[in-house]
Design a protein around this motif. Structure first.
Motif, PDB file in Angstrom:
ATOM      1  N   LEU A  70       0.833  -1.199   0.000  1.00 52.82           N
ATOM      2  CA  LEU A  70       0.000   0.000   0.000  1.00 52.82           C
ATOM      3  C   LEU A  70       0.868   1.250   0.000  1.00 52.82           C
ATOM      4  CD1 LEU A  70      -2.793  -1.023   2.531  1.00 52.82           C
ATOM      5  CD2 LEU A  70      -2.818  -1.184   0.040  1.00 52.82           C
ATOM      6  N   LEU A  71       1.952   1.201   0.757  1.00 55.78           N
ATOM      7  CA  LEU A  71       2.858   2.344   0.815  1.00 55.78           C
ATOM      8  C   LEU A  71       3.555   2.570  -0.526  1.00 55.78           C
ATOM      9  CD1 LEU A  71       4.399   1.814   4.365  1.00 55.78           C
ATOM     10  CD2 LEU A  71       2.545   3.364   3.687  1.00 55.78           C
ATOM     11  N   GLU A  72       3.862   1.493  -1.229  1.00 56.34           N
ATOM     12  CA  GLU A  72       4.478   1.611  -2.551  1.00 56.34           C
ATOM     13  C   GLU A  72       3.556   2.336  -3.528  1.00 56.34           C
ATOM     14  OE1 GLU A  72       5.721  -2.143  -4.195  1.00 56.34           O
ATOM     15  OE2 GLU A  72       6.867  -2.639  -2.395  1.00 56.34           O
ATOM     16  N   ASN A  73       2.256   2.191  -3.340  1.00 55.51           N
ATOM     17  CA  ASN A  73       1.278   2.787  -4.242  1.00 55.51           C
ATOM     18  C   ASN A  73       0.666   4.077  -3.706  1.00 55.51           C
ATOM     19  OD1 ASN A  73       0.964   0.827  -6.589  1.00 55.51           O
ATOM     20  ND2 ASN A  73       0.876  -0.528  -4.817  1.00 55.51           N
ATOM     21  N   ALA A  74       1.212   4.591  -2.622  1.00 62.46           N
ATOM     22  CA  ALA A  74       0.701   5.829  -2.037  1.00 62.46           C
ATOM     23  C   ALA A  74       0.890   6.988  -3.004  1.00 62.46           C
ATOM     24  CB  ALA A  74       1.418   6.117  -0.723  1.00 62.46           C
ATOM     25  N   GLY A  75      -0.164   7.750  -3.209  1.00 58.66           N
ATOM     26  CA  GLY A  75      -0.101   8.925  -4.064  1.00 58.66           C
ATOM     27  C   GLY A  75      -0.038   8.627  -5.547  1.00 58.66           C
ATOM     28  N   THR A  76      -0.357   7.398  -5.949  1.00 60.81           N
ATOM     29  CA  THR A  76      -0.249   7.017  -7.359  1.00 60.81           C
ATOM     30  C   THR A  76      -1.548   6.401  -7.860  1.00 60.81           C
ATOM     31  OG1 THR A  76       0.479   4.746  -6.937  1.00 60.81           O
ATOM     32  CG2 THR A  76       2.200   6.442  -7.011  1.00 60.81           C
ATOM     33  N   ASN A  77      -1.563   6.112  -9.156  1.00 60.53           N
ATOM     34  CA  ASN A  77      -2.643   5.333  -9.748  1.00 60.53           C
ATOM     35  C   ASN A  77      -2.279   3.866  -9.549  1.00 60.53           C
ATOM     36  OD1 ASN A  77      -4.690   4.199 -11.317  1.00 60.53           O
ATOM     37  ND2 ASN A  77      -3.559   4.505 -13.197  1.00 60.53           N
ATOM     38  N   ALA A  78      -3.002   3.175  -8.685  1.00 63.20           N
ATOM     39  CA  ALA A  78      -2.703   1.786  -8.343  1.00 63.20           C
ATOM     40  C   ALA A  78      -3.637   0.801  -9.038  1.00 63.20           C
ATOM     41  CB  ALA A  78      -2.776   1.605  -6.828  1.00 63.20           C
ATOM     42  N   SER A  79      -4.328   1.228 -10.073  1.00 64.49           N
ATOM     43  CA  SER A  79      -5.307   0.367 -10.744  1.00 64.49           C
ATOM     44  C   SER A  79      -4.686  -0.921 -11.254  1.00 64.49           C
ATOM     45  CB  SER A  79      -5.967   1.105 -11.913  1.00 64.49           C
ATOM     46  OG  SER A  79      -6.600   2.270 -11.464  1.00 64.49           O
ATOM     47  N   GLU A  80      -3.572  -0.807 -11.952  1.00 68.54           N
ATOM     48  CA  GLU A  80      -2.934  -1.991 -12.526  1.00 68.54           C
ATOM     49  C   GLU A  80      -2.452  -2.946 -11.432  1.00 68.54           C
ATOM     50  OE1 GLU A  80       0.685  -3.195 -15.566  1.00 68.54           O
ATOM     51  OE2 GLU A  80      -0.065  -1.140 -15.558  1.00 68.54           O
ATOM     52  N   SER A  81      -1.831  -2.393 -10.403  1.00 65.48           N
ATOM     53  CA  SER A  81      -1.368  -3.238  -9.288  1.00 65.48           C
ATOM     54  C   SER A  81      -2.540  -3.935  -8.615  1.00 65.48           C
ATOM     55  CB  SER A  81      -0.620  -2.397  -8.253  1.00 65.48           C
ATOM     56  OG  SER A  81       0.531  -1.830  -8.813  1.00 65.48           O
ATOM     57  N   PHE A  82      -3.627  -3.211  -8.439  1.00 72.62           N
ATOM     58  CA  PHE A  82      -4.819  -3.770  -7.802  1.00 72.62           C
ATOM     59  C   PHE A  82      -5.375  -4.928  -8.628  1.00 72.62           C
ATOM     60  CE2 PHE A  82      -9.399  -3.899  -6.952  1.00 72.62           C
ATOM     61  CZ  PHE A  82      -9.415  -3.941  -5.568  1.00 72.62           C
ATOM     62  N   GLU A  83      -5.440  -4.758  -9.940  1.00 71.43           N
ATOM     63  CA  GLU A  83      -5.973  -5.811 -10.810  1.00 71.43           C
ATOM     64  C   GLU A  83      -5.004  -6.984 -10.936  1.00 71.43           C
ATOM     65  OE1 GLU A  83      -8.960  -6.197 -11.800  1.00 71.43           O
ATOM     66  OE2 GLU A  83      -9.659  -4.206 -11.250  1.00 71.43           O
ATOM     67  N   ASP A  84      -3.709  -6.711 -10.982  1.00 69.48           N
ATOM     68  CA  ASP A  84      -2.717  -7.779 -11.135  1.00 69.48           C
ATOM     69  C   ASP A  84      -2.767  -8.784  -9.997  1.00 69.48           C
ATOM     70  OD1 ASP A  84      -1.851  -6.789 -13.527  1.00 69.48           O
ATOM     71  OD2 ASP A  84      -0.013  -5.890 -12.739  1.00 69.48           O
ATOM     72  N   VAL A  85      -3.093  -8.315  -8.810  1.00 71.39           N
ATOM     73  CA  VAL A  85      -3.141  -9.198  -7.645  1.00 71.39           C
ATOM     74  C   VAL A  85      -4.361 -10.108  -7.693  1.00 71.39           C
ATOM     75  CG1 VAL A  85      -3.355  -9.223  -5.126  1.00 71.39           C
ATOM     76  CG2 VAL A  85      -1.813  -7.622  -6.229  1.00 71.39           C
ATOM     77  N   GLY A  86      -5.418  -9.660  -8.329  1.00 73.23           N
ATOM     78  CA  GLY A  86      -6.628 -10.480  -8.418  1.00 73.23           C
ATOM     79  C   GLY A  86      -7.453 -10.410  -7.152  1.00 73.23           C
ATOM     80  N   HIS A  87      -7.763  -9.203  -6.698  1.00 69.18           N
ATOM     81  CA  HIS A  87      -8.549  -9.028  -5.474  1.00 69.18           C
ATOM     82  C   HIS A  87      -9.937  -9.657  -5.598  1.00 69.18           C
ATOM     83  CE1 HIS A  87      -5.508  -5.957  -4.495  1.00 69.18           C
ATOM     84  NE2 HIS A  87      -5.831  -6.267  -3.252  1.00 69.18           N
TER      85      HIS A  87
END
Length: 136
Positions: free
Chosen positions: A52-69
């Motif tokens: 979460l800290l790595e994605n702070a202040g950014t567009n985390a859409s791709e990371s969110f989808e890549d994990v498969g929530h």
């Protein structure tokens, strides 16, 4: 009857919310053009706060989808939703829903029936005929 107006944020404002130390800790992220204040979720995130800290202040859409929530994780997002990203800063990503861990293709009931019953039964019948005419 009043309708709450959706708060609109510029990406520059979201970027400022990656404060990780002290009493002013503030972590915001953008997922599918929606802004989330995930500060309170840092300690609860099953994957640890580091991602979460790595994605702070950014567009985390791709990371969110890549994990498969899961669908539960997607529903939890609403608890942290604070507004939308300004139209000048949108990324145009769409929520794809929970990831299917199968073949990537939607399997219909008909194809499932064919692979589960029809093909094995046809093979068995073919083997029975071969056995009868070869050994019978």
């Amino acid at each position: 009857m009043t309708v709450d107006a959706v708060k609109i944020y510029k990406m520059e404002e979201v970027k400022k919310h990656n404060i990780l130390k002290g009493a002013n800790k503030s972590v915001w992220t953008v997922i599918h053009d929606k802004v989330y204040d995930i500060t309170q979720f840092l300690d609860e995130h099953p994957g640890g706060e580091e991602i979460l800290l790595e994605n702070a202040g950014t567009n985390a859409s791709e990371s969110f989808e890549d994990v498969g929530h899961s669908s539960d994780a997607r529903e939890m997002l609403s608890e942290y939703y604070i507004g939308d990203i300004h139209e000048d800063d949108t990324f145009g990503s769409a929520d794809l829903g929970p990831k299917s861990w199968g073949t990537g293709q939607v399997q219909t009931q008909e194809s499932s029936w064919i692979t589960s019953y029809l093909i094995p039964m046809s093979l068995a019948l073919g083997c029975a005929f071969i056995y009868r005419y070869v050994f019978g």
